[in-house]
Scaffold this active site. Structure first.
Site, PDB file in Angstrom:
ATOM      1  CG  LEU A  98      -1.957  -1.013   1.416  1.00 31.00           C
ATOM      2  CD1 LEU A  98      -2.545  -0.952   2.808  1.00 31.00           C
ATOM      3  CD2 LEU A  98      -3.035  -0.789   0.373  1.00 31.00           C
ATOM      4  CD  GLU A 129     -10.426  -3.395   5.397  1.00 30.27           C
ATOM      5  OE1 GLU A 129      -9.334  -3.960   5.582  1.00 30.27           O
ATOM      6  OE2 GLU A 129     -11.159  -3.629   4.422  1.00 30.27           O
ATOM      7  CE  LYS A 131      -0.437  -0.452   6.354  1.00 25.55           C
ATOM      8  NZ  LYS A 131       0.637  -1.122   7.070  1.00 25.55           N
ATOM      9  CG  ASP A 133       2.786  -3.103  13.205  1.00 27.88           C
ATOM     10  OD1 ASP A 133       3.254  -3.496  12.113  1.00 27.88           O
ATOM     11  OD2 ASP A 133       3.459  -2.485  14.052  1.00 27.88           O
ATOM     12  CD  GLU A 199      -0.833  -7.817   8.570  1.00 32.61           C
ATOM     13  OE1 GLU A 199      -1.248  -8.095   7.414  1.00 32.61           O
ATOM     14  OE2 GLU A 199       0.187  -7.164   8.789  1.00 32.61           O
ATOM     15  CE1 TYR A 251      -5.025  -7.587   4.148  1.00 34.64           C
ATOM     16  CE2 TYR A 251      -4.740  -7.867   6.501  1.00 34.64           C
ATOM     17  CZ  TYR A 251      -4.213  -7.824   5.242  1.00 34.64           C
ATOM     18  OH  TYR A 251      -2.867  -8.017   5.056  1.00 34.64           O
ATOM     19  CE  LYS A 341       1.991   2.765   7.422  1.00 35.04           C
ATOM     20  NZ  LYS A 341       3.366   2.773   6.998  1.00 35.04           N
ATOM     21  CB  CYS A 435      32.139   9.773  -6.599  1.00 32.80           C
ATOM     22  SG  CYS A 435      31.698   8.150  -5.972  1.00 32.80           S
ATOM     23  CB  CYS A 438      35.188   6.154  -8.046  1.00 32.69           C
ATOM     24  SG  CYS A 438      34.038   7.293  -8.830  1.00 32.69           S
ATOM     25  CB  CYS A 453      29.027   8.882  -8.961  1.00 39.11           C
ATOM     26  SG  CYS A 453      30.569   8.222  -9.610  1.00 39.11           S
ATOM     27  CB  CYS A 458      31.510   4.586  -9.593  1.00 45.60           C
ATOM     28  SG  CYS A 458      31.516   4.803  -7.806  1.00 45.60           S
TER      29      CYS A 458
END
Ligand code: IVH
Length: 700
Positions: A98, A129, A131, A133, A199, A251, A341, A435, A438, A453, A458
């Site tokens: 997601l 819904e 989410k 964890d 889940e 879900y 979130k 860089c 290199c 770079c 490199c």
């Protein structure tokens, strides 16, 4: 059957045995019913002692009559034999992830994009819904019996953790789950094949109790409930999983075959899953307007309910399931859903230094070196600073106290400095002109925020390209991670990507830390990688903007590297999902001499450069044919026609090009007809199209 069992069994008449089979069946149903009441509904009806007695009787009967044992019996929840490793399972459709929205603006931006893509006049609804964890699990049922469960893995392939998941009490071993002690089943149709996604998780209190107990015993503890759940599901010994308090929320209905009608509403699909006996989260909500969605999300974030398990946001899904396919996805994220979130956990620490990392495309990314600090249960000592502009805008200086955030699985980031804590010794940082690896000159192309770079050979780029090529996302070469890639490049054994296939055992043996066995393992893994599917190779080449999803589109369209290498930008633009940025990047990549050389070397090493011929052999009636549709068809909608053609192996694109095989012309055709005529693309009426299908051996 042992000798003893055979003797015991012979004393029974067929009638006796039938009665025993029925008793076993009745016990199983009653136990599953009470299991459901206890674990899913949280409303037990009988005392534990009665449940235990039934369970014991079942165990004894299965012990005595092994011919009636069955993997979907509740007795199998106690765990089976330990495994050596997890077999791999290919998911029936990719398990997408997601995209995130972190605030109201981002939520609304998602909705606005959606509005542009859905046909006007369609009434939209949304489901919100929690989410969870935890750890994604993909569950397969055949004729109502749980037959396989897998982890998400890379989204295409996961690990087969069936025996472990059988021990999860909320997971129905058979659907539908009985709704009464006498085994009565709810009146719902059962798909012949069902795949659902959910889940696996652990409640916070269960997690803490487990850690507490481990601490007392001096055993291993887990950092957070999520790791605990994942560690428990990915256990080689299912008996161990059975002792862990792993739970489940379901879900997503991924696939249902053999139902009278497909679902057009996600909300209804969830309701159906609930009726089958799956644990479906009671906090799920449906809304008719997006304003309500936003309001709900914001108030949820502000005043989160006190839940027994961790959530890391809300998921907003378009309820109109019939639009999902049309909306498609961007990268690995479907357009029809987004995660909201609440902002990950934050912590304050010192920014000790800013270093620069060189990626496989040569991009220089500033990385914060932090005084180690704990954020959401993990010790963080590095965090991304994105790019130079980000550092400038936020005025982040070396020596500052900074706020770091870690949200979900993403790389931790430095959010902002705390200027009030400055002493005056802080230093302003600048992107180096050369860089760091290199020493080549560094440039910032106009219009981009990134610095690159300029040296295509490199070593840092080479190391990262090898790492990417060998990663699980691409060619999946075990034992070839960043450390080994660094060693190979530093020791000069590998000067370009293809050199990994020309490594000699004697060279590897000279390296520090390499013995016979390790050398052989790496060489075997390299050998094995040569037959990977074409899309993995395309992904592994590390062409800018070409990730797994695009690589799959390209592989199925072109079917060989050579065909892809010859494609022009115009050809590429005809392909659904390929925009100008990607098209240009692909053409540029193949134009470079250096890259062509690497490809030739890979070919000489025996790396597969085309789709497998078998795949072509089992071609479907319309395989290899590309169609465009214009005007209205009389027998089906355009969407239905698209699904129909795709089910027969054909492809449908939106615009006519020389690559189009046929234009199907309906009522009131648009400008596509003229374009087809101009390009000499053959046209078909609806009837002619069906005729073609029949000729090719397809059913209508
Ligand atoms: S929908 C295409 N719904 O979040 C469908 N995912 O960040 C994508 N997750 O890998 C998944 N709760 O493991 C969906 N109610 C929920 C979820 C959920 C937790 C996880 C899931 C996914 C991750 C994406």
């Amino acid at each position: 059957m042992t000798e003893q069992e055979r003797v015991q069994n012979t004393s029974e008449t067929p009638e006796d045995l039938e009665a025993i089979r029925k008793r076993i069946e009745a016990l199983r149903r009653a136990i599953e019913y009470h299991n459901y009441l206890y674990y899913v509904l949280n409303q037990p009806e009988i005392p534990d002692s009665v449940y235990d007695a039934m369970f014991r009787e079942l165990l004894e009967l299965e012990e005595k009559y092994p011919q009636f044992r069955s993997p979907d019996s509740p007795t199998q929840r106690v765990g089976g034999r330990p495994q050596e490793e997890f077999p791999r399972v290919r998911h029936p459709v990719p398990m997408l992830s997601l995209a995130n929205a972190f605030n109201e603006d981002e939520l609304r931006a998602w909705y606005d994009r959606l509005l542009k893509l859905v046909p006007p006049g369609v009434k939209l609804a949304f489901v919100v819904e929690p989410k969870i964890d935890g750890l994604t699990v993909v569950l397969h049922y055949r004729d109502g019996v749980f037959v396989q469960g897998a982890t998400r893995g890379d989204g295409y392939e996961g690990e087969d953790v069936t025996p472990n998941l059988r021990t999860v009490k909320q997971l129905p071993l058979r659907i539908p789950v009985p709704r009464a002690e006498d085994g009565r089943l709810p009146d719902v149709p059962v798909p012949s094949y069902l795949v659902v996604r959910g889940e696996a998780y652990v409640r916070r209190a269960d997690f803490e109790a487990f850690n507490e107990e481990q601490r007392r015993k001096g055993g291993r503890t887990f950092a957070n409930p999520r790791n605990f759940a994942a560690g428990s599901v990915r256990q080689l010994d299912p008996f161990v999983t059975a002792q862990r308090p792993v739970r489940l929320w379901v879900y997503h209905l991924v696939l249902a075959e053999g139902l009278p009608q497909p679902f057009t509403s996600h909300w209804e699909a969830l309701h159906y899953l609930k009726e089958l006996g799956f644990p479906v989260n009671p906090l799920n909500r449906r809304f008719d307007s997006f304003d309500e969605v936003v309001q709900y999300c914001l108030s949820f974030a502000q005043n989160p309910p006190d839940l027994e398990y961790d959530i890391d946001g809300l998921v907003i899904k378009l309820d109109n399931m019939d639009l999902w396919d049309t909306l498609g996805f961007v990268g690995k994220d479907p357009r029809w859903a987004i995660a909201f979130k609440f902002g990950g956990e934050e912590a304050v620490t010192r920014l000790l230094d800013i270093i620069v990392q060189v990626g496989r495309t040569g991009v220089l990314t500033p990385v914060a070196v932090l005084e180690p600090v704990r954020v959401s249960g993990v010790v963080v000592s590095r965090a991304t600073l994105h790019n130079e502009d980000y550092i400038r805008e936020k005025d982040i200086r070396i020596g500052d106290y900074v706020v770091v955030q870690r949200a979900g699985e993403v790389i931790p980031q430095v959010l902002r400095p705390l200027p009030e804590l400055r002493t005056g010794d802080e230093k302003i940082w600048h992107m180096p002109k050369h860089c760091p690896v290199c020493g080549a000159e560094v440039i910032r192309p106009p219009g981009e925020v990134a610095y690159y770079c300029t040296n295509s050979s490199c070593p840092a780029q080479l190391v990262r390209s090898i790492q990417w090529y060998a990663s699980r996302a691409a060619m999946d070469i075990e034992g070839l991670g960043i450390k080994v890639a660094e060693q190979l490049v530093e020791e000069g054994l590998v000067k370009d990507l293809a050199d990994i296939y020309y490594l000699k055992p004697e060279d590897l043996l000279k390296l520090e830390g390499w013995k016979e066995k390790r050398v052989q393992n790496l060489l075997n893994a390299l050998e094995e990688s040569k037959t990977r599917p074409l899309w993995r190779l395309i992904t592994g080449l590390g062409i800018k903007f070409v990730g797994q999803v695009t690589a799959q589109v390209l592989a199925s369209h072109f079917r060989s590297i050579d065909a892809l290498a010859q494609a022009t930008e115009e050809d590429l633009l005809q392909i659904e999902g390929i925009g100008p940025k990607i098209a240009q990047s692909i053409v540029t990549w193949f134009r470079q001499e250096q890259n062509r050389k690497v490809l030739e070397k890979l070919r000489r090493a025996g790396v597969r450069m085309a789709e497998e011929p078998e795949e072509e052999a089992e071609a479907k009636p319309l395989s290899g044919l590309t169609f465009v549709i214009t005007g209205a068809l009389s027998s089906m909608s355009r969407e239905e026609a698209k699904t129909f053609i795709e089910s027969l192996g054909g492809r449908v694109t939106n615009s006519v090009s020389r690559k189009t095989d046929y234009l199907i012309v309906g009522e009131n055709p648009g400008s596509k007809l003229q374009r087809a005529q101009a390009l000499g693309v053959p046209t078909l009426t609806e009837e002619e199209f069906f005729q073609l299908v029949r000729e090719q051996g397809g059913k209508i």
